[in-house]
Design an enzyme around this catalytic site. Structure first.
Site, short mmCIF file in Angstrom:
data_model
loop_
_atom_site.label_atom_id
_atom_site.label_comp_id
_atom_site.label_asym_id
_atom_site.label_seq_id
_atom_site.Cartn_x
_atom_site.Cartn_y
_atom_site.Cartn_z
N GLY A 1 -3.38 4.18 7.96
CA GLY A 1 -3.48 2.83 8.53
C GLY A 1 -4.42 2.80 9.73
N ARG B 1 -7.33 -0.70 11.48
CA ARG B 1 -7.12 -1.82 12.42
C ARG B 1 -6.12 -1.40 13.49
NH1 ARG B 1 -4.31 -5.86 9.68
NH2 ARG B 1 -4.20 -4.81 7.68
N ASP C 1 -3.27 3.67 -0.94
CA ASP C 1 -2.00 3.03 -0.56
C ASP C 1 -0.98 4.15 -0.38
OD1 ASP C 1 0.53 1.76 -0.65
OD2 ASP C 1 -0.33 0.06 -1.73
N VAL C 2 -0.34 4.20 0.77
CA VAL C 2 0.58 5.32 1.04
C VAL C 2 1.79 5.32 0.10
CG1 VAL C 2 -0.11 5.63 3.45
CG2 VAL C 2 1.79 4.08 2.90
N SER D 1 9.09 2.28 15.98
CA SER D 1 9.09 0.99 16.67
C SER D 1 10.37 0.85 17.49
CB SER D 1 9.05 -0.15 15.65
OG SER D 1 9.31 -1.39 16.28
N TYR E 1 12.66 -3.86 8.45
CA TYR E 1 11.74 -3.08 9.30
C TYR E 1 12.53 -2.17 10.24
CZ TYR E 1 7.69 -2.58 12.53
OH TYR E 1 6.65 -2.12 13.32
N ALA F 1 15.50 -0.93 9.71
CA ALA F 1 16.07 0.15 8.90
C ALA F 1 15.00 1.19 8.58
CB ALA F 1 16.64 -0.42 7.60
N LYS G 1 12.20 1.90 10.22
CA LYS G 1 11.76 2.68 11.39
C LYS G 1 12.89 3.59 11.89
CE LYS G 1 7.53 1.02 11.80
NZ LYS G 1 6.34 1.86 11.59
P1 NDP Z 1 -1.88 -3.75 11.71
O1 NDP Z 1 -1.21 -4.73 10.82
O2 NDP Z 1 -2.83 -4.21 12.75
O3 NDP Z 1 -2.62 -2.63 10.83
C1 NDP Z 1 -1.93 -2.04 9.78
C2 NDP Z 1 -2.70 -0.85 9.25
O4 NDP Z 1 -1.90 -0.21 8.25
C3 NDP Z 1 -4.00 -1.23 8.59
O5 NDP Z 1 -4.93 -0.19 8.80
C4 NDP Z 1 -3.63 -1.30 7.10
O6 NDP Z 1 -4.72 -1.05 6.23
C5 NDP Z 1 -2.64 -0.16 7.03
N1 NDP Z 1 -1.70 -0.28 5.92
C6 NDP Z 1 -0.76 -1.22 5.70
N2 NDP Z 1 -0.10 -0.97 4.56
C7 NDP Z 1 -0.64 0.18 4.05
C8 NDP Z 1 -0.42 0.95 2.90
N3 NDP Z 1 0.52 0.60 2.00
N4 NDP Z 1 -1.17 2.07 2.69
C9 NDP Z 1 -2.11 2.43 3.57
N5 NDP Z 1 -2.39 1.74 4.69
C10 NDP Z 1 -1.66 0.62 4.92
O7 NDP Z 1 -0.67 -2.90 12.34
P2 NDP Z 1 -0.46 -2.36 13.82
O8 NDP Z 1 -1.66 -1.65 14.30
O9 NDP Z 1 0.14 -3.43 14.64
O10 NDP Z 1 0.72 -1.31 13.57
C11 NDP Z 1 0.47 0.07 13.35
C12 NDP Z 1 1.79 0.80 13.31
O11 NDP Z 1 2.50 0.55 14.54
C13 NDP Z 1 2.72 0.31 12.20
O12 NDP Z 1 3.45 1.40 11.69
C14 NDP Z 1 3.65 -0.65 12.90
O13 NDP Z 1 4.88 -0.76 12.24
C15 NDP Z 1 3.78 0.04 14.25
N6 NDP Z 1 4.20 -0.83 15.32
C16 NDP Z 1 3.43 -1.89 15.72
C17 NDP Z 1 3.85 -2.71 16.76
C18 NDP Z 1 3.04 -3.86 17.25
O14 NDP Z 1 3.54 -4.57 18.17
N7 NDP Z 1 1.86 -4.11 16.77
C19 NDP Z 1 5.12 -2.46 17.43
C20 NDP Z 1 5.84 -1.33 16.94
C21 NDP Z 1 5.38 -0.55 15.93
P3 NDP Z 1 -5.69 -2.28 5.70
O15 NDP Z 1 -6.52 -2.67 6.91
O16 NDP Z 1 -6.50 -1.67 4.61
O17 NDP Z 1 -4.77 -3.37 5.25
#
Ligand code: NDP
Length: 245
Positions: A14, A17, A65-66, A143, A156, A158, A160
């Site tokens: 991921g 972004r 996709d993971v 999280s 979510y 559950a 995390k």
């Molecule tokens: P974003 O939604 O900004 O980015 C998500 C990223 O995960 C993207 O790179 C996306 O790829 C990738 N992704 C999503 N699903 C899959 C999949 N099935 N296989 C591979 N890649 C995948 O998320 P954040 O940066 O906000 O969050 C990153 C992590 O931090 C997550 O685990 C989130 O749960 C955790 N988190 C975030 C918080 C927040 O406030 N933002 C708070 C607490 C935890 P693509 O661009 O190709 O879609």
């Protein structure tokens, strides 16, 4: 002429972004070459790769996709035949919020699958390689929701919380082989995931009075991947502005 030692590699899921992109750039600044995973956002991933290369590190894009073990085996399995990442950051994440009474099976299953199946599918082959080298760092991005529980996020929370359990169990399994496993638990961080949340309601609940930045999460991941963190394993480190103590 003396040949240079090969650079360490960090695999970030991921990474196209938000927090994952900041982690990739942070680890590149620390001298890692990057394997950058994402799902399908090729343009965003190319932008992160460009940023990593501008810093001076190599960046290999590994889109999968993971939740798809066959694709992971095809792409990651092939890379692992010749190289082993020193660090794996399980960051790919996904939320589908709804109150439990309205939550669909699909919302429940997909969130658990990306977080927990994703962790399993990616970590297992990388871990096998790390164990052979007797070194490695695995960082799971969890999280605050998984620590405190969050209404509207039963799925979510559950997922995390499950990943926190997996972090601790795996840390105990592989510590003797010098593979260190930790979790980083962000609170509210400015990314696309949180951009639609009602900031006016949330900000008063955060002791530091603001959302965190992806770079503030990335700094902790950098630390956990460094020599300075050589005696830390099985921990959950909050980056949450004090919202969960
Ligand atoms: P974003 O939604 O900004 O980015 C998500 C990223 O995960 C993207 O790179 C996306 O790829 C990738 N992704 C999503 N699903 C899959 C999949 N099935 N296989 C591979 N890649 C995948 O998320 P954040 O940066 O906000 O969050 C990153 C992590 O931090 C997550 O685990 C989130 O749960 C955790 N988190 C975030 C918080 C927040 O406030 N933002 C708070 C607490 C935890 P693509 O661009 O190709 O879609």
């Amino acid at each position: 002429m003396q040949s240079r030692a090969p650079r360490k590699i960090a695999l970030i899921t991921g990474g196209s972004r938000g927090i994952g992109a900041a982690i990739a750039c942070g680890l590149a600044r620390d001298g890692f070459d990057i394997w950058l995973n994402y799902r399908d956002n090729h343009d965003a991933a190319a932008g992160v790769a460009h940023a990593v290369e501008t810093i001076g590190s190599a960046c290999r894009l590994v889109p999968f996709d993971v939740t798809d073990p066959e694709k992971i085996e095809a792409l990651l399995g092939t890379l692992l035949e010749t190289q082993t990442p020193y660090a794996l950051v399980n960051n790919a994440g996904f939320s589908r919020d709804a109150l439990m009474v309205w939550m669909t099976q699909s919302e429940w299953k997909t969130v658990l699958s990306v977080t927990l199946d994703g962790f399993f599918h990616v970590t297992k082959p990388v871990l096998n390689a790390m164990l052979r080298k007797r070194e490695g760092r695995i960082i799971n991005i969890v999280s605050t929701s998984g620590e405190s529980g969050m209404p509207g996020q039963v799925n979510y929370s559950a997922a995390k919380a499950g990943l926190i359990g997996a972090t601790k169990a795996l840390a105990k399994e592989v510590g003797k082989r010098n593979v260190l496993v930790n979790a980083v638990a962000p609170g509210f961080i400015q990314t696309e995931m949180t951009e639609k949340l009602p900031a006016d309601k949330i900000l008063p609940t955060i002791p530091l009075g603001r959302f965190g930045t992806p770079q503030e999460v990335a700094a902790v991941v950098s630390f956990l991947c460094s020599e300075k963190a050589a005696y830390i394993t099985g921990q959950v480190i909050g980056v949450n502005g004090g919202i969960y103590l």
